[in-house]
Scaffold this active site. Structure first.
Site, PDB file in Angstrom:
ATOM      1  N   GLU A  87       4.489   3.151  -6.827  1.00 38.66           N
ATOM      2  CA  GLU A  87       3.233   3.453  -7.521  1.00 38.66           C
ATOM      3  C   GLU A  87       3.012   4.947  -7.719  1.00 38.66           C
ATOM      4  O   GLU A  87       1.882   5.391  -7.938  1.00 38.66           O
ATOM      5  CB  GLU A  87       2.039   2.855  -6.739  1.00 38.66           C
ATOM      6  CG  GLU A  87       2.119   1.374  -6.496  1.00 38.66           C
ATOM      7  CD  GLU A  87       1.971   0.519  -7.745  1.00 38.66           C
ATOM      8  OE1 GLU A  87       2.154   1.030  -8.865  1.00 38.66           O
ATOM      9  OE2 GLU A  87       1.681  -0.673  -7.580  1.00 38.66           O
ATOM     10  N   GLY A 108       0.803  -1.214   0.000  1.00 33.05           N
ATOM     11  CA  GLY A 108       0.000   0.000   0.000  1.00 33.05           C
ATOM     12  C   GLY A 108       0.839   1.267   0.000  1.00 33.05           C
ATOM     13  O   GLY A 108       2.054   1.230   0.256  1.00 33.05           O
ATOM     14  N   ASN A 109       0.195   2.379  -0.280  1.00 35.25           N
ATOM     15  CA  ASN A 109       0.845   3.695  -0.287  1.00 35.25           C
ATOM     16  C   ASN A 109      -0.215   4.783  -0.237  1.00 35.25           C
ATOM     17  O   ASN A 109      -1.374   4.527  -0.575  1.00 35.25           O
ATOM     18  CB  ASN A 109       1.756   3.859  -1.518  1.00 35.25           C
ATOM     19  CG  ASN A 109       1.336   2.980  -2.664  1.00 35.25           C
ATOM     20  OD1 ASN A 109       0.333   3.246  -3.296  1.00 35.25           O
ATOM     21  ND2 ASN A 109       2.074   1.890  -2.876  1.00 35.25           N
ATOM     22  N   TYR A 111     -24.293  13.902   1.262  1.00 33.31           N
ATOM     23  CA  TYR A 111     -23.962  12.972   2.355  1.00 33.31           C
ATOM     24  C   TYR A 111     -22.481  13.025   2.727  1.00 33.31           C
ATOM     25  O   TYR A 111     -22.141  13.055   3.908  1.00 33.31           O
ATOM     26  CB  TYR A 111     -24.313  11.540   1.934  1.00 33.31           C
ATOM     27  CG  TYR A 111     -23.894  10.477   2.917  1.00 33.31           C
ATOM     28  CD1 TYR A 111     -24.679  10.149   4.004  1.00 33.31           C
ATOM     29  CD2 TYR A 111     -22.666   9.805   2.765  1.00 33.31           C
ATOM     30  CE1 TYR A 111     -24.302   9.174   4.907  1.00 33.31           C
ATOM     31  CE2 TYR A 111     -22.271   8.850   3.675  1.00 33.31           C
ATOM     32  CZ  TYR A 111     -23.088   8.536   4.731  1.00 33.31           C
ATOM     33  OH  TYR A 111     -22.675   7.584   5.629  1.00 33.31           O
ATOM     34  N   HIS A 139      -3.914   3.573  -1.519  1.00 30.43           N
ATOM     35  CA  HIS A 139      -3.862   2.281  -2.209  1.00 30.43           C
ATOM     36  C   HIS A 139      -3.535   1.229  -1.166  1.00 30.43           C
ATOM     37  O   HIS A 139      -2.687   1.461  -0.285  1.00 30.43           O
ATOM     38  CB  HIS A 139      -2.774   2.312  -3.287  1.00 30.43           C
ATOM     39  CG  HIS A 139      -2.362   0.951  -3.760  1.00 30.43           C
ATOM     40  ND1 HIS A 139      -3.245   0.051  -4.315  1.00 30.43           N
ATOM     41  CD2 HIS A 139      -1.157   0.317  -3.753  1.00 30.43           C
ATOM     42  CE1 HIS A 139      -2.606  -1.061  -4.623  1.00 30.43           C
ATOM     43  NE2 HIS A 139      -1.328  -0.924  -4.293  1.00 30.43           N
ATOM     44  N   THR A 194       9.083   4.313  -0.924  1.00 33.84           N
ATOM     45  CA  THR A 194       8.941   2.896  -1.265  1.00 33.84           C
ATOM     46  C   THR A 194       9.568   2.008  -0.183  1.00 33.84           C
ATOM     47  O   THR A 194      10.659   2.321   0.332  1.00 33.84           O
ATOM     48  CB  THR A 194       9.564   2.586  -2.652  1.00 33.84           C
ATOM     49  OG1 THR A 194       9.251   1.248  -3.009  1.00 33.84           O
ATOM     50  CG2 THR A 194      11.064   2.810  -2.705  1.00 33.84           C
ATOM     51  N   GLY A 195       8.838   0.958   0.177  1.00 31.44           N
ATOM     52  CA  GLY A 195       9.416  -0.124   0.963  1.00 31.44           C
ATOM     53  C   GLY A 195       9.772   0.149   2.415  1.00 31.44           C
ATOM     54  O   GLY A 195      10.525  -0.630   2.993  1.00 31.44           O
ATOM     55  N   SER A 214       7.141   5.983  -3.456  1.00 28.60           N
ATOM     56  CA  SER A 214       6.462   4.713  -3.695  1.00 28.60           C
ATOM     57  C   SER A 214       6.617   4.294  -5.142  1.00 28.60           C
ATOM     58  O   SER A 214       6.559   5.130  -6.054  1.00 28.60           O
ATOM     59  CB  SER A 214       4.966   4.884  -3.380  1.00 28.60           C
ATOM     60  OG  SER A 214       4.245   3.801  -3.920  1.00 28.60           O
ATOM     61  N   HIS A 231      -3.865  -3.405  -0.206  1.00 32.45           N
ATOM     62  CA  HIS A 231      -4.112  -4.768  -0.677  1.00 32.45           C
ATOM     63  C   HIS A 231      -5.132  -5.433   0.243  1.00 32.45           C
ATOM     64  O   HIS A 231      -4.954  -6.585   0.644  1.00 32.45           O
ATOM     65  CB  HIS A 231      -2.807  -5.572  -0.695  1.00 32.45           C
ATOM     66  CG  HIS A 231      -1.734  -5.020  -1.577  1.00 32.45           C
ATOM     67  ND1 HIS A 231      -0.463  -5.553  -1.625  1.00 32.45           N
ATOM     68  CD2 HIS A 231      -1.735  -3.996  -2.453  1.00 32.45           C
ATOM     69  CE1 HIS A 231       0.272  -4.868  -2.494  1.00 32.45           C
ATOM     70  NE2 HIS A 231      -0.478  -3.914  -2.998  1.00 32.45           N
TER      71      HIS A 231
HETATM   72  P1  13P Z   1       5.716   0.723  -2.323  1.00 27.55           P
HETATM   73  O1  13P Z   1       6.360   0.312  -1.010  1.00 27.55           O
HETATM   74  O2  13P Z   1       6.740   1.007  -3.383  1.00 27.55           O
HETATM   75  O3  13P Z   1       4.739   1.867  -2.105  1.00 27.55           O
HETATM   76  O4  13P Z   1       4.899  -0.501  -2.917  1.00 27.55           O
HETATM   77  C1  13P Z   1       3.874  -1.116  -2.210  1.00 27.55           C
HETATM   78  C2  13P Z   1       2.760  -1.549  -3.114  1.00 27.55           C
HETATM   79  O5  13P Z   1       1.696  -1.830  -2.615  1.00 27.55           O
HETATM   80  C3  13P Z   1       2.942  -1.646  -4.569  1.00 27.55           C
HETATM   81  O6  13P Z   1       1.705  -1.822  -5.195  1.00 27.55           O
END
Ligand code: 13P
Length: 215
Positions: A73, A28-29, A209, A92, A43-44, A71, A94
């Protein structure tokens, strides 16, 4: 709000996303529109290790600060801001149920009136492409132009809104809808849906709403 305050809000949103059970690890990000570009998680790096200094500024042309890595993304986040002037925050993740529906390559139809929280009559599932790729950003562009929340096939969810609170609220709502959809599908693969006229009424009501959620 200044950069440090916004960066802290991004981190708080990430931590809340994990607390709500929508995400885990470094998946996620989160980003916010800022100064013709955006501020985004690096990222990461696990969310609990983030400080405001880790948050990366990415300009509208995709360039970013030296010594920091945004990120993977970043391109689809930037795409959301470029195609949705109403969006100031994008999350974003998962989330399990969203990811499960995306694995089935299904959009979530109007199974419940809360689908209208997306501003559309369904939550579209856009085709699979490698994470971080320009192809994925292109698919995101197509989906997010229609709905404030989309599923990414074999991947997860994106939700964008006027601010971080609303974007996280929408992401959480869509995860609940994905859970409902999977439960209904397990009993009846031909899940009943609301008709378009009913959804148009709710879409109209939702224009005010959303104002209930903290700005
Ligand atoms: P990142 O750590 O680069 O944001 O990637 C995580 C991710 O969910 C890629 O879809």
């Amino acid at each position: 709000m200044n950069r440090i305050e916004l960066s802290q809000q991004i981190i708080d949103t990430c931590l809340e996303m994990t607390r709500l059970g929508l995400n885990q690890g470094t998946a996620g990000n989160v980003s916010v529109r800022f100064d013709n570009g955006m501020l985004i998680t690096p990222t990461g790096i696990p969310y609990e290790k983030l400080t405001p200094e880790h948050i990366v500024y990415v300009a509208e042309d995709g360039t970013f600060e030296e010594g920091k890595l945004p990120s993977s993304e970043w391109l689809f986040h930037l795409t959301c801001y470029q195609h949705r002037p109403d969006m100031n925050a994008v999350v974003h993740n998962h989330a399990i149920n969203c990811a499960a529906v995306s694995i089935l390559n299904k959009s979530i139809p109007a199974i419940h009136y809360m689908i209208a929280a997306s501003g559309a009559t369904e939550i579209p599932c856009v085709p699979y492409a490698t994470f971080g790729s320009s192809r994925l950003a292109k698919y995101v562009e197509e989906g997010i132009s229609k709905s404030k929340a989309i599923l990414l096939q074999h991947h997860g969810l994106i939700a964008g809104e006027a601010n971080l609170d609303k974007a996280l609220w929408l992401a959480h709502e869509v995860e609940v809808l994905a859970d409902l959809y999977l439960k209904a599908l397990a009993i009846n693969p031909d899940v009943p849906t609301l008709d378009d006229a009913s959804m148009q009424v709710v879409l109209e009501k939702f224009k005010s709403y959303g104002l209930r959620v903290e700005k």
